[in-house]
Design an enzyme around this catalytic site. Sequence first.
Site, PDB file in Angstrom:
ATOM      1  N   LYS A  80      35.377  60.570  51.092  1.00 11.21           N
ATOM      2  CA  LYS A  80      34.284  59.590  51.168  1.00 11.21           C
ATOM      3  C   LYS A  80      34.042  59.251  52.639  1.00 11.21           C
ATOM      4  CE  LYS A  80      33.143  55.714  48.181  1.00 11.21           C
ATOM      5  NZ  LYS A  80      33.731  54.565  47.509  1.00 11.21           N
TER       6      LYS A  80
HETATM    7  C1  E4P Z   1      31.472  52.948  45.440  1.00 11.58           C
HETATM    8  O1  E4P Z   1      31.910  54.027  45.752  1.00 11.58           O
HETATM    9  C2  E4P Z   1      31.952  51.671  45.981  1.00 11.58           C
HETATM   10  O2  E4P Z   1      33.362  51.727  45.952  1.00 11.58           O
HETATM   11  C3  E4P Z   1      31.549  50.466  45.177  1.00 11.58           C
HETATM   12  O3  E4P Z   1      30.691  50.818  44.111  1.00 11.58           O
HETATM   13  C4  E4P Z   1      31.086  49.299  45.974  1.00 11.58           C
HETATM   14  O4  E4P Z   1      30.766  48.250  45.104  1.00 11.58           O
HETATM   15  P1  E4P Z   1      30.651  46.722  45.567  1.00 11.58           P
HETATM   16  O5  E4P Z   1      29.335  46.525  46.208  1.00 11.58           O
HETATM   17  O6  E4P Z   1      30.776  45.955  44.289  1.00 11.58           O
HETATM   18  O7  E4P Z   1      31.797  46.471  46.512  1.00 11.58           O
END
Ligand code: E4P
Length: 221
Positions: free
Chosen positions: A83
Amino acid sequence: MKIFLDTANVASIEKYNELGVVDGITTNPTLLSKEKGNPIKTMKKIVEIMKGPVSLEVVAIDYDKMLEESLKLAKYGENVVVKIPMTMAGLKVVHSLTKKGIKTNVTLIFSANQALLAAKAGATYVSPFIGRLDDIGAEGLNLVSEIVQIFASYDISTQLLVASVRHPLHVIEAAKMGADVVTLPPDILDKMIRHPLTDKGLDSFLSDWKKLEKDNPDLAF
Ligand code: E4P
């Protein structure tokens, strides 16, 4: 549409993995900070439990360090997806990793232009954060619709992974738009499973069966 679980909680991953509805996992440093223990061990454990793709995030912001971290993360397992944040250095890392056959998930996408560039650099997944857009008064799902349209127009193979999902309606709308993946916190998956009419219906079936048991003492399947 594939469903990923957005968590670093090993117990949750084990629990929901048994339902046969979870196709992969996404994690991030914030999710890891909510769990006890060494985050490296946690990431390795998740990669071991989940057979599908597991997104593990780099924390460096410059190209060399980010690439170094990515190569280390990729060694945790064949199902690792690295990521990478949507930055200029991040795009360069995605391009390098793609040439090496390493899968990537470009995170923190807030515009269709960012999604387009990440796809051009070779990203396996792009992750628009729709809940965070809703939080600032923008319509997160509009971004999903724009990306779906652009990727379809040019036959782009990068998968659209809808992230920062806050409620079950986000999931339905993303599915209707043709998103490839949604990643959900476990509590949203719970909400998708349950329905008050299901609970009510089950209660009445069970109480009617109890009446039958009273009239037929030897009743058994
Ligand atoms: C996705 O890969 C992220 O980890 C996640 O969906 C972020 O979500 P949030 O905005 O609730 O922190």
